[in-house]
Design a protein around this motif. Structure first.
Motif, mmCIF file in Angstrom:
data_model
loop_
_atom_site.group_PDB
_atom_site.id
_atom_site.type_symbol
_atom_site.label_atom_id
_atom_site.label_comp_id
_atom_site.label_asym_id
_atom_site.label_seq_id
_atom_site.Cartn_x
_atom_site.Cartn_y
_atom_site.Cartn_z
ATOM 1 N N LEU A 151 0.161 6.667 -2.478
ATOM 2 C CA LEU A 151 -1.210 6.175 -2.512
ATOM 3 C C LEU A 151 -1.237 4.846 -3.254
ATOM 4 C CD1 LEU A 151 -4.124 7.091 -1.727
ATOM 5 C CD2 LEU A 151 -4.333 7.960 -4.075
ATOM 6 N N VAL A 152 -1.762 3.794 -2.613
ATOM 7 C CA VAL A 152 -1.719 2.433 -3.156
ATOM 8 C C VAL A 152 -3.132 1.907 -3.313
ATOM 9 C CG1 VAL A 152 -0.858 0.087 -2.816
ATOM 10 C CG2 VAL A 152 0.491 2.039 -1.989
ATOM 11 N N THR A 153 -3.530 1.592 -4.547
ATOM 12 C CA THR A 153 -4.834 0.965 -4.755
ATOM 13 C C THR A 153 -4.709 -0.548 -4.640
ATOM 14 O OG1 THR A 153 -4.597 0.759 -7.156
ATOM 15 C CG2 THR A 153 -5.449 2.848 -6.310
ATOM 16 N N ALA A 154 -5.871 -1.227 -4.517
ATOM 17 C CA ALA A 154 -5.872 -2.681 -4.298
ATOM 18 C C ALA A 154 -4.925 -3.026 -3.165
ATOM 19 C CB ALA A 154 -5.509 -3.436 -5.574
ATOM 20 N N ALA A 155 -4.992 -2.233 -2.112
ATOM 21 C CA ALA A 155 -3.992 -2.317 -1.044
ATOM 22 C C ALA A 155 -4.059 -3.616 -0.251
ATOM 23 C CB ALA A 155 -4.147 -1.124 -0.101
ATOM 24 N N SER A 156 -5.193 -4.302 -0.284
ATOM 25 C CA SER A 156 -5.281 -5.544 0.482
ATOM 26 C C SER A 156 -4.714 -6.738 -0.274
ATOM 27 C CB SER A 156 -6.735 -5.820 0.877
ATOM 28 O OG SER A 156 -7.562 -5.882 -0.273
ATOM 29 N N GLY A 160 -0.121 -4.793 -3.139
ATOM 30 C CA GLY A 160 -0.460 -3.633 -2.323
ATOM 31 C C GLY A 160 0.138 -3.709 -0.931
ATOM 32 N N ARG A 161 0.039 -4.868 -0.298
ATOM 33 C CA ARG A 161 0.614 -5.042 1.038
ATOM 34 C C ARG A 161 2.141 -4.904 0.987
ATOM 35 N NH1 ARG A 161 -2.556 -8.001 4.928
ATOM 36 N NH2 ARG A 161 -4.715 -8.199 4.211
ATOM 37 N N PRO A 174 2.773 5.321 3.440
ATOM 38 C CA PRO A 174 1.823 4.590 2.600
ATOM 39 C C PRO A 174 0.372 4.894 2.965
ATOM 40 C CG PRO A 174 2.719 3.129 4.271
ATOM 41 C CD PRO A 174 3.407 4.453 4.447
ATOM 42 N N LEU A 175 -0.424 5.201 1.943
ATOM 43 C CA LEU A 175 -1.853 5.461 2.099
ATOM 44 C C LEU A 175 -2.606 4.432 1.271
ATOM 45 C CD1 LEU A 175 -1.763 9.341 1.644
ATOM 46 C CD2 LEU A 175 -1.642 8.042 3.792
ATOM 47 N N ALA A 176 -3.467 3.666 1.909
ATOM 48 C CA ALA A 176 -4.154 2.562 1.247
ATOM 49 C C ALA A 176 -5.515 2.998 0.717
ATOM 50 C CB ALA A 176 -4.339 1.404 2.227
ATOM 51 N N VAL A 177 -5.886 2.461 -0.442
ATOM 52 C CA VAL A 177 -7.217 2.653 -1.006
ATOM 53 C C VAL A 177 -7.906 1.297 -1.051
ATOM 54 C CG1 VAL A 177 -8.585 3.409 -2.983
ATOM 55 C CG2 VAL A 177 -6.443 4.578 -2.428
ATOM 56 N N THR A 178 -9.124 1.238 -0.513
ATOM 57 C CA THR A 178 -9.920 0.020 -0.545
ATOM 58 C C THR A 178 -11.362 0.378 -0.869
ATOM 59 O OG1 THR A 178 -10.690 -1.897 0.751
ATOM 60 C CG2 THR A 178 -10.343 0.157 1.952
ATOM 61 N N ARG A 179 -12.084 -0.583 -1.393
ATOM 62 C CA ARG A 179 -13.506 -0.354 -1.680
ATOM 63 C C ARG A 179 -14.389 -0.675 -0.479
ATOM 64 N NH1 ARG A 179 -14.403 -4.212 -6.604
ATOM 65 N NH2 ARG A 179 -13.006 -5.462 -5.294
ATOM 66 N N LEU A 187 -5.988 -3.072 7.087
ATOM 67 C CA LEU A 187 -4.961 -2.381 6.321
ATOM 68 C C LEU A 187 -4.074 -1.515 7.210
ATOM 69 C CD1 LEU A 187 -7.072 -1.510 3.173
ATOM 70 C CD2 LEU A 187 -5.102 -3.043 3.280
ATOM 71 N N LEU A 188 -4.633 -0.933 8.241
ATOM 72 C CA LEU A 188 -3.813 -0.192 9.195
ATOM 73 C C LEU A 188 -2.831 -1.135 9.885
ATOM 74 C CD1 LEU A 188 -6.543 2.153 10.698
ATOM 75 C CD2 LEU A 188 -4.584 2.864 9.300
ATOM 76 N N ALA A 189 -3.317 -2.326 10.233
ATOM 77 C CA ALA A 189 -2.437 -3.313 10.863
ATOM 78 C C ALA A 189 -1.373 -3.806 9.888
ATOM 79 C CB ALA A 189 -3.267 -4.493 11.377
ATOM 80 N N ALA A 190 -1.684 -3.768 8.579
ATOM 81 C CA ALA A 190 -0.733 -4.234 7.568
ATOM 82 C C ALA A 190 0.314 -3.193 7.226
ATOM 83 C CB ALA A 190 -1.489 -4.641 6.304
#
Length: 329
Positions: A151-156, A160-161, A174-179, A187-190
């Protein structure tokens, strides 16, 4: 003469200005690098504003912990490098003296690594801090394994990338967290296998669903602050949380007495260790060669527009690194 970005007082981006200085000669064991481009990092904004963790003496302080260029002079006794070799700046702990916001800098030969083949100058300027931080936190510190849900915060952001690409490359999930829900597709594309948008989703419930009810094996917290408590709940009871960020300056809650392992991580924990740096460089070269690791560059500025580059980063809307070309003469 060489152009250098300096600041004489703490404050807004306009405190940055370009001056001309004599080109320094490298000392024994050092190299001089003609810098082609450098990246703007959050730490640079903190230093310029006067809120960094380490004291910065004024006036005439420099900035910059990341960049790329070519070796254009070797100090006495320096071996292992050649004039004209493209390199990355791998560590600048005294950035207020040798920062990369310049046309030239000198630093110990141990603090540069060969530039990965196949990267353009702007990509090379943007790669080291993000990927070395992600590698150091996830691989060297947390021992990430294939199959781990990460789980990755500030994923953008850049780190994070990098963390998501690195996790995929090593067989983790990898699981992204975004606000912001609007960033999901990006993020899915990344590289994210799943995205949790906290403006419309409950973090704990969404992570449980994405992990089949088990929770995240690893959490890479690049934000910090009080929100870390919810991240702990989203992890497996015997998982690991690596606290590697400071975007939220508020104190994080105490780890408590549970089975979850909480580790604080800072990039300089590893990048001054030559053995670890060699592993980082080898990993980065392999990932770039196989097309698995590639930094995203949001926008490129000229050296004279460095203050505008800082303003752009402060807006928080960039998708990838902001790079400044040095245009060394």
């Amino acid at each position: 003469m060489s152009r250098v970005v300096v600041f004489d007082e703490f404050g807004e981006p306009d405190v940055l200005h370009v001056v001309e200085e004599p080109v320094a000669e490298p000392a024994p064991g050092e190299v001089r690098v003609r810098i082609e481009a450098f990246a703007v990092n959050p730490l640079d904004l903190m230093v310029r504003s006067g809120v960094s963790f380490a004291p910065v003496p004024l006036p005439h302080a420099r900035l910059g912990i990341e960049g790329t260029g070519v070796v254009d002079a070797l100090g006495p006794g320096t071996t292992g490098l050649r004039i004209g070799e493209p390199v990355l700046l791998a560590a600048i702990p005294d950035a207020h003296l040798r920062g990369s916001y310049a046309e030239h800098t000198t630093l110990p030969a141990s603090q540069v690594v060969a530039r990965p083949a196949g990267l353009g100058v702007t990509e090379a300027a943007a790669i080291w801090v993000g990927y070395s931080t992600a590698y150091g936190a996830l691989v060297e510190t947390a021992g990430m394994r294939p199959g781990d849900h990460v789980l990755v915060t500030a994923a953008s952001g850049a780190v994070g990338r990098a963390a998501m690409q690195l996790a995929r490359y090593l067989g983790a999930v990898p699981l992204a967290v975004t606000r912001h829900t609007a960033k999901k597709d990006e993020l899915l594309a990344a590289g994210a296998a799943g995205v949790v948008a906290t403006d419309h989703e409950d973090l704990l419930g969404a992570v449980r669903e994405l992990t089949g009810g088990t929770g995240a094996d690893l959490v890479l917290d690049l934000v910090g602050g009080p929100g870390q408590q919810e991240l702990r709940k989203a992890a497996r009871p015997d998982g690991t949380l690596v606290a590697a960020g400071f975007l939220d300056p508020r104190p994080a809650p105490s780890p408590g007495s549970g089975a979850l392992t909480t580790i604080g991580y800072r990039g300089f924990d590893h990048i001054l260790d030559a053995t670890v740096v060699a592993r980082m460089a080898a990993f980065l070269n392999a990932g770039v060669r196989h097309g698995a690791l590639r930094p995203a560059v949001d926008r490129v500025f000229a050296l004279d527009d460095v203050a505008e580059a800082h303003r752009h980063v402060e807006k928080g809307l960039h998708a990838g690194k902001v790079v400044v070309t040095a245009h060394a003469r």
